[in-house]
Scaffold this motif. Structure first.
Motif, PDB file in Angstrom:
ATOM      1  N   ARG A 105       0.830  -1.203   0.000  1.00 48.89           N
ATOM      2  CA  ARG A 105       0.000   0.000   0.000  1.00 48.89           C
ATOM      3  C   ARG A 105       0.871   1.262   0.000  1.00 48.89           C
ATOM      4  NH1 ARG A 105      -5.593   1.118   1.857  1.00 48.89           N
ATOM      5  NH2 ARG A 105      -5.638   3.342   2.367  1.00 48.89           N
ATOM      6  N   SER A 106       1.935   1.228   0.793  1.00 43.27           N
ATOM      7  CA  SER A 106       2.844   2.370   0.864  1.00 43.27           C
ATOM      8  C   SER A 106       3.524   2.612  -0.486  1.00 43.27           C
ATOM      9  CB  SER A 106       3.893   2.125   1.955  1.00 43.27           C
ATOM     10  OG  SER A 106       4.836   3.175   2.001  1.00 43.27           O
ATOM     11  N   GLU A 107       4.013   1.545  -1.110  1.00 39.52           N
ATOM     12  CA  GLU A 107       4.687   1.689  -2.399  1.00 39.52           C
ATOM     13  C   GLU A 107       3.712   2.104  -3.498  1.00 39.52           C
ATOM     14  OE1 GLU A 107       7.691   1.847  -3.493  1.00 39.52           O
ATOM     15  OE2 GLU A 107       8.620   1.466  -1.556  1.00 39.52           O
ATOM     16  N   ALA A 108       2.484   1.602  -3.441  1.00 34.90           N
ATOM     17  CA  ALA A 108       1.475   1.995  -4.435  1.00 34.90           C
ATOM     18  C   ALA A 108       1.165   3.476  -4.310  1.00 34.90           C
ATOM     19  CB  ALA A 108       0.207   1.158  -4.257  1.00 34.90           C
ATOM     20  N   THR A 109       1.111   3.977  -3.076  1.00 35.32           N
ATOM     21  CA  THR A 109       0.901   5.406  -2.858  1.00 35.32           C
ATOM     22  C   THR A 109       2.032   6.209  -3.483  1.00 35.32           C
ATOM     23  OG1 THR A 109      -0.274   4.982  -0.777  1.00 35.32           O
ATOM     24  CG2 THR A 109       0.648   7.182  -1.086  1.00 35.32           C
ATOM     25  N   THR A 110       3.261   5.771  -3.244  1.00 35.06           N
ATOM     26  CA  THR A 110       4.426   6.440  -3.830  1.00 35.06           C
ATOM     27  C   THR A 110       4.367   6.424  -5.352  1.00 35.06           C
ATOM     28  OG1 THR A 110       5.827   5.861  -1.937  1.00 35.06           O
ATOM     29  CG2 THR A 110       6.947   6.376  -4.007  1.00 35.06           C
ATOM     30  N   ALA A 111       3.980   5.286  -5.915  1.00 37.39           N
ATOM     31  CA  ALA A 111       3.918   5.146  -7.374  1.00 37.39           C
ATOM     32  C   ALA A 111       2.893   6.100  -7.977  1.00 37.39           C
ATOM     33  CB  ALA A 111       3.580   3.703  -7.744  1.00 37.39           C
ATOM     34  N   ILE A 112       1.749   6.227  -7.332  1.00 40.32           N
ATOM     35  CA  ILE A 112       0.697   7.113  -7.846  1.00 40.32           C
ATOM     36  C   ILE A 112       1.140   8.572  -7.775  1.00 40.32           C
ATOM     37  CG2 ILE A 112      -1.622   7.985  -7.326  1.00 40.32           C
ATOM     38  CD1 ILE A 112      -2.297   5.033  -6.512  1.00 40.32           C
TER      39      ILE A 112
END
Length: 408
Positions: free
Chosen positions: A91-98
């Motif tokens: 979830r943290s990495e997906a937030t960063t990616a977005i």
């Protein structure tokens, strides 16, 4: 921090306090591991139990694989399980990616308000905001704290439209709220939305390109940066789902019109619970069928009936089927992931639709230097469900809020 390797503990360090679930402070040396499943192992030289844990009372057992349903009962402890700690890293990495996707493409991030005086979706499923202990005095000419009824936001879209008058591309990423009295696996009362608004666009193709590019860029980042965490889900919780994710990344998303979607549904041999007549809203069963019909690849459905969409959706002014320039992105296992539209920038058409409940400031956006624009929103939790293969939305958010449940 947490150690994700084997710790070799020699007999002098063993004690009754060293139990599953306890917190420890370990000093030792990292050595190359002979175990093929990991690169290093920690050879302990000193171990101190910092926080004891009674293994009898601790709800998670060392040799048991607990189901997501069981773990869900312990929102204060489930972050310590392998599956949920992996989820939180993803979830943290997906937030960063977005965030990176929008930054790299020239978008300006806008912090839209959590408290608002509008109902953007028009569905009426709102949480009203008033001070605790507030009493509605009938003699008070202005009983509201904000002088007007105020609610927790259901969308930041109208505020993004304001900002699209100053910036060519804007986005927001934050919590949204729906007072939907549901405990189903699809619904939350609090969830996160990614929303974007683009100025100077007159084509749904522009919106669809951003949606598809965002989905693929974020997913590729997550697969690259969280390979072990993603593998846990694809191997033990949703076996075979990696093939589905790879297919979505490889293939170009399909595009069909709402009218074509209805024709597909009506010509199928499947018995649907809800109506498939033109003018009816697509339900989850319809959405999943359409995705499967299109080869289990995400599909855009465009040009919905005008009466199904909110006042701000652009009128296509077509006949005999009156439609709006709106689009939904449907994905495998979830159904609707994104929803968007071109916005009605023509002042007179907007006035006609808003004649009953005129929003002066919204109309002024069209009076003072308006441009054609459009935007969309993507449910962040649904996105995580889609790439991980999880069926219950409560398993992809740190603390689930839903009807009759607000733990912690």
């Amino acid at each position: 921090g947490l150690c994700r390797c084997i710790v070799l503990i020699y007999p002098p360090f063993l004690s009754r306090d060293l139990t599953f679930g306890c917190a420890v402070d370990i000093t030792g040396t990292l050595e190359k591991s002979i175990n093929k499943r990991q690169n290093v192992e920690l050879h302990a030289q000193h171990i101190k139990v910092v926080g004891e844990c009674n293994p009898v009372d601790f709800p998670f057992k060392i040799k048991e694989r607990h189901s997501l349903e069981y773990v869900r009962q312990f929102p204060h402890l489930r972050c310590r399980t392998n599956a949920f700690s992996s989820l939180l890293r993803i979830r943290s990495e997906a937030t960063t990616a977005i965030q990176s996707f929008f930054r790299d493409n020239g978008y300006v991030q806008i912090h839209t308000p959590v408290i608002t005086s509008n109902d953007c979706e028009g569905a009426g499923e709102l949480f009203q905001v008033e001070p605790a202990g507030h009493k509605n005095d009938s003699d008070d000419p202005n009983p509201h704290f904000f002088s007007v009824p105020a609610y927790l936001t259901v969308s930041g879209q109208l505020h993004l439209e304001v900002m699209a008058g100053a910036f060519s591309a804007v986005y927001t990423f934050g919590p949204t709220f729906r007072a939907e009295n549901s405990q189903s696996r699809r619904h939350l009362a609090e969830f996160y939305m990614v929303e974007a608004e683009i100025a100077f666009t007159e084509s749904l193709d522009d919106l669809m390109k951003v949606m598809e590019d965002l989905f693929k860029a974020a997913t590729e980042h997550v697969l690259s940066c969280c390979a072990e965490d993603v593998e846990l889900f694809h191997k033990y919780i949703a076996p075979g789902h990696r093939d589905q994710v790879d297919l979505m990344l490889k293939r170009k998303f399909n595009v069909i019109s709402y009218t074509e979607a209805i024709d597909i549904l009506k010509s199928s041999s499947q018995n649907f619970t809800f109506s498939t007549e033109w003018g009816c809203d697509l339900q989850t069963e319809h959405e999943k069928f359409l995705v499967k019909h299109c080869g289990n690849v995400p599909v855009f459905v465009i040009n919905y009936p005008y009466e199904l969409k909110p006042f701000y959706a652009r009128d296509n002014q077509d006949q005999p089927n009156h439609t709006a320039a709106a689009v939904d992105l449907l994905v495998p296992g979830v159904g609707e992931l994104c929803g968007g539209s071109l916005r009605e920038e023509r002042l007179e058409l907007l006035r006609q639709r808003l004649s009953i409940f005129v929003i002066d400031r919204y109309l002024q956006l069209r009076e003072f230097g308006s441009v054609p624009h459009g935007g969309f929103g993507m449910g962040f939790e649904r996105y995580l469900q889609c790439i991980l293969g999880l069926h219950n939305i409560k398993d992809v958010i740190p603390f689930a809020r839903f009807s009759h449940s607000c733990l912690l």
